[in-house]
Design a protein around this motif. Structure first.
Motif, short mmCIF file in Angstrom:
data_model
loop_
_atom_site.label_atom_id
_atom_site.label_comp_id
_atom_site.label_asym_id
_atom_site.label_seq_id
_atom_site.Cartn_x
_atom_site.Cartn_y
_atom_site.Cartn_z
N GLY A 104 -1.22 7.44 -9.45
CA GLY A 104 -1.38 7.48 -8.00
C GLY A 104 -2.14 6.29 -7.49
O GLY A 104 -2.97 6.39 -6.58
N ALA A 105 -1.81 5.11 -8.05
CA ALA A 105 -2.57 3.89 -7.72
C ALA A 105 -1.95 3.13 -6.55
O ALA A 105 -2.43 2.06 -6.19
CB ALA A 105 -2.64 2.99 -8.95
N SER A 106 -0.90 3.69 -5.95
CA SER A 106 -0.21 2.93 -4.90
C SER A 106 -0.91 3.01 -3.55
O SER A 106 -0.57 2.26 -2.63
CB SER A 106 1.23 3.42 -4.77
OG SER A 106 1.25 4.82 -4.60
N ARG A 107 -1.85 3.93 -3.40
CA ARG A 107 -2.58 4.03 -2.13
C ARG A 107 -3.79 4.95 -2.31
O ARG A 107 -4.05 5.42 -3.42
CB ARG A 107 -1.68 4.54 -1.00
CG ARG A 107 -0.94 5.83 -1.31
CD ARG A 107 0.22 6.03 -0.33
NE ARG A 107 1.20 6.95 -0.86
CZ ARG A 107 1.23 8.26 -0.63
NH1 ARG A 107 0.32 8.81 0.14
NH2 ARG A 107 2.17 9.03 -1.15
N GLY A 108 -4.49 5.18 -1.21
CA GLY A 108 -5.56 6.18 -1.19
C GLY A 108 -6.62 5.98 -2.26
O GLY A 108 -7.04 4.85 -2.57
N GLU A 158 1.21 -4.06 -3.59
CA GLU A 158 0.07 -4.29 -2.68
C GLU A 158 -1.25 -4.02 -3.41
O GLU A 158 -2.23 -4.75 -3.26
CB GLU A 158 0.14 -3.35 -1.46
CG GLU A 158 1.04 -3.84 -0.35
CD GLU A 158 0.68 -5.26 0.12
OE1 GLU A 158 -0.47 -5.51 0.46
OE2 GLU A 158 1.59 -6.13 0.10
N THR A 159 -1.25 -2.95 -4.22
CA THR A 159 -2.46 -2.64 -5.01
C THR A 159 -2.78 -3.81 -5.94
O THR A 159 -3.95 -4.20 -6.07
CB THR A 159 -2.28 -1.34 -5.81
OG1 THR A 159 -2.01 -0.27 -4.90
CG2 THR A 159 -3.50 -1.02 -6.63
N VAL A 160 -1.74 -4.36 -6.56
CA VAL A 160 -1.98 -5.49 -7.47
C VAL A 160 -2.69 -6.62 -6.74
O VAL A 160 -3.66 -7.20 -7.24
CB VAL A 160 -0.64 -6.00 -8.08
CG1 VAL A 160 -0.86 -7.28 -8.87
CG2 VAL A 160 -0.04 -4.93 -8.97
N LYS A 161 -2.22 -6.90 -5.51
CA LYS A 161 -2.85 -8.01 -4.76
C LYS A 161 -4.34 -7.75 -4.53
O LYS A 161 -5.17 -8.63 -4.74
CB LYS A 161 -2.15 -8.14 -3.38
CG LYS A 161 -0.81 -8.84 -3.46
CD LYS A 161 -0.29 -9.09 -2.05
CE LYS A 161 1.22 -9.29 -2.12
NZ LYS A 161 1.90 -8.97 -0.87
N VAL A 162 -4.67 -6.52 -4.10
CA VAL A 162 -6.09 -6.27 -3.79
C VAL A 162 -6.94 -6.19 -5.06
O VAL A 162 -8.11 -6.59 -5.06
CB VAL A 162 -6.30 -5.04 -2.87
CG1 VAL A 162 -5.92 -5.36 -1.45
CG2 VAL A 162 -5.56 -3.80 -3.33
N VAL A 163 -6.33 -5.72 -6.14
CA VAL A 163 -7.07 -5.67 -7.42
C VAL A 163 -7.34 -7.10 -7.90
O VAL A 163 -8.46 -7.43 -8.32
CB VAL A 163 -6.31 -4.85 -8.48
CG1 VAL A 163 -6.92 -5.03 -9.86
CG2 VAL A 163 -6.30 -3.37 -8.10
N ARG A 164 -6.32 -7.95 -7.80
CA ARG A 164 -6.50 -9.35 -8.24
C ARG A 164 -7.59 -10.04 -7.42
O ARG A 164 -8.41 -10.78 -7.94
CB ARG A 164 -5.19 -10.14 -8.11
CG ARG A 164 -4.16 -9.73 -9.12
CD ARG A 164 -3.21 -10.88 -9.49
NE ARG A 164 -2.25 -10.44 -10.48
CZ ARG A 164 -2.56 -10.23 -11.77
NH1 ARG A 164 -3.78 -10.46 -12.21
NH2 ARG A 164 -1.65 -9.80 -12.62
N LYS A 165 -7.57 -9.75 -6.12
CA LYS A 165 -8.57 -10.35 -5.23
C LYS A 165 -9.98 -9.90 -5.63
O LYS A 165 -10.91 -10.70 -5.72
CB LYS A 165 -8.26 -9.92 -3.79
CG LYS A 165 -8.70 -10.88 -2.74
CD LYS A 165 -8.07 -10.47 -1.42
CE LYS A 165 -8.92 -10.98 -0.28
NZ LYS A 165 -8.47 -10.49 1.01
#
Ligand SMILES: NC(=O)c1ccc[n+]([C@@H]2O[C@H](COP(=O)([O-])OP(=O)(O)OC[C@H]3O[C@@H](n4cnc5c(N)ncnc54)[C@H](OP(=O)(O)O)[C@@H]3O)[C@@H](O)[C@H]2O)c1
Length: 256
Positions: free
Chosen positions: A11-15, A43-50
């Motif tokens: 459930g890593a795609s949001r929330g 999108e999660t990948v982008k924020v995790v990388r950031k």
């Protein structure tokens, strides 16, 4: 270079799941992230990388080699299928040969009177909220035993202890999750696997909006606050052990 650990988050795609992945990005994890919505996972990948890049910059530039970041593998799977956990773990095993953290987070809520639930509703909610986390935990244990320590964090709910009107199946699924979390923690007490339940009240995510579109979200818990509790547990590696964290909205009655 710092030794990198591996986190498996459903459930890593949001929330809450996305917030947990972002919070763990500063803790030297590579990731196996799952959900159904591939573009949301991207999108999660982008924020995790950031977040990982920021942490590397703030702390220790030697965390990654030049131009690198965490290894992040995505996999889409519908956990309502009975075989989903097995398929998911097979996919995980094709990419990683170690596991340090399993976060069983994916979940759905149901909202109708007890008389209106069908056998299909039972299968659907139970498969996602109770069956898949159980088998993911079972499949993960051999790898987690080798970790130092290995963590299982099961995201339950306040309804793991309570029963709210129109949430009979949601409540049943979260009681089940908490029940086997307790039993598994006892069975593996002598190993280096640390097993925790986090049971939140209202968190400001799509899940709440789906059942209570009318609700005022201003006093709700943020997904990032739940992610902070995950981070707190991941830092506890000594003799103190926390079985469960209950998180209520500040505006709710204490000890209710
Ligand atoms: N929000 C709250 O107030 C609250 C309170 C207590 C506990 N919780 C628990 O916290 C956990 C996360 O909830 P959330 O609030 O973050 O909800 P959310 O924003 O709705 O996110 C739910 C996550 O679960 C995934 N998911 C849902 N159905 C799935 C399925 N059939 N197969 C695979 N993945 C599925 C979704 O992925 P896709 O959309 O990509 O499929 C999404 O990533 C749940 O276990 C929930 O019960 C939430």
């Amino acid at each position: 270079m710092v030794e990198r650990k591996v986190a498996f988050i459903t459930g890593a795609s949001r929330g809450i799941g996305r917030a947990v992945a972002v919070a763990a990005a500063s803790m030297d994890y590579d990731f196996f992230l799952t959900g159904r919505n591939e573009s949301a996972l991207e999108e999660t990948v982008k924020v995790v990388r950031k977040a990982a890049a920021k942490a590397a910059n703030d702390n220790d530039k030697s965390r990654f080699g030049c131009g690198e970041g965490p290894l992040i593998v995505l996999h889409t799977e519908d956990l309502s299928c009975p075989e989903a956990a097995e398929r998911l773990f097979e996919a995980f095993s094709r990419s990683f040969d170690r596991l340090d953290l399993l976060v069983n987070n994916a979940g759905i809520v149901g909202a109708k009177p007890v008389g209106d639930y069908s056998p299909d509703d039972w299968e659907h909610i139970m498969n996602i909220n109770a069956r898949a986390p159980f088998f993911l935990m079972q499949y993960s244990i051999p790898l987690l035993k080798k970790a130092d320590p290995g963590f299982i964090i099961n995201i339950g709910s306040v309804v793991a202890h309570k029963g709210y009107e129109n949430q009979a199946l949601y409540s049943a699924s979260k009681h089940a999750l908490l029940g086997y979390t307790k039993a598994t923690a006892r069975e593996f007490k002598e190993t280096n696997i640390r097993i925790h339940a986090i049971n939140p009240g209202g968190v400001n995510t799509d899940l709440v909006k789906s059942v209570r579109p009318d609700i005022d979200t201003t006093d709700m818990i943020s997904p990032e606050e739940i992610a902070e509790t995950v981070k707190f547990l991941l830092r506890m590696k000594g003799n103190a052990m926390i079985d469960e964290i209950s998180v209520r909205r500040r505006t709710k009655k204490p000890w209710d």
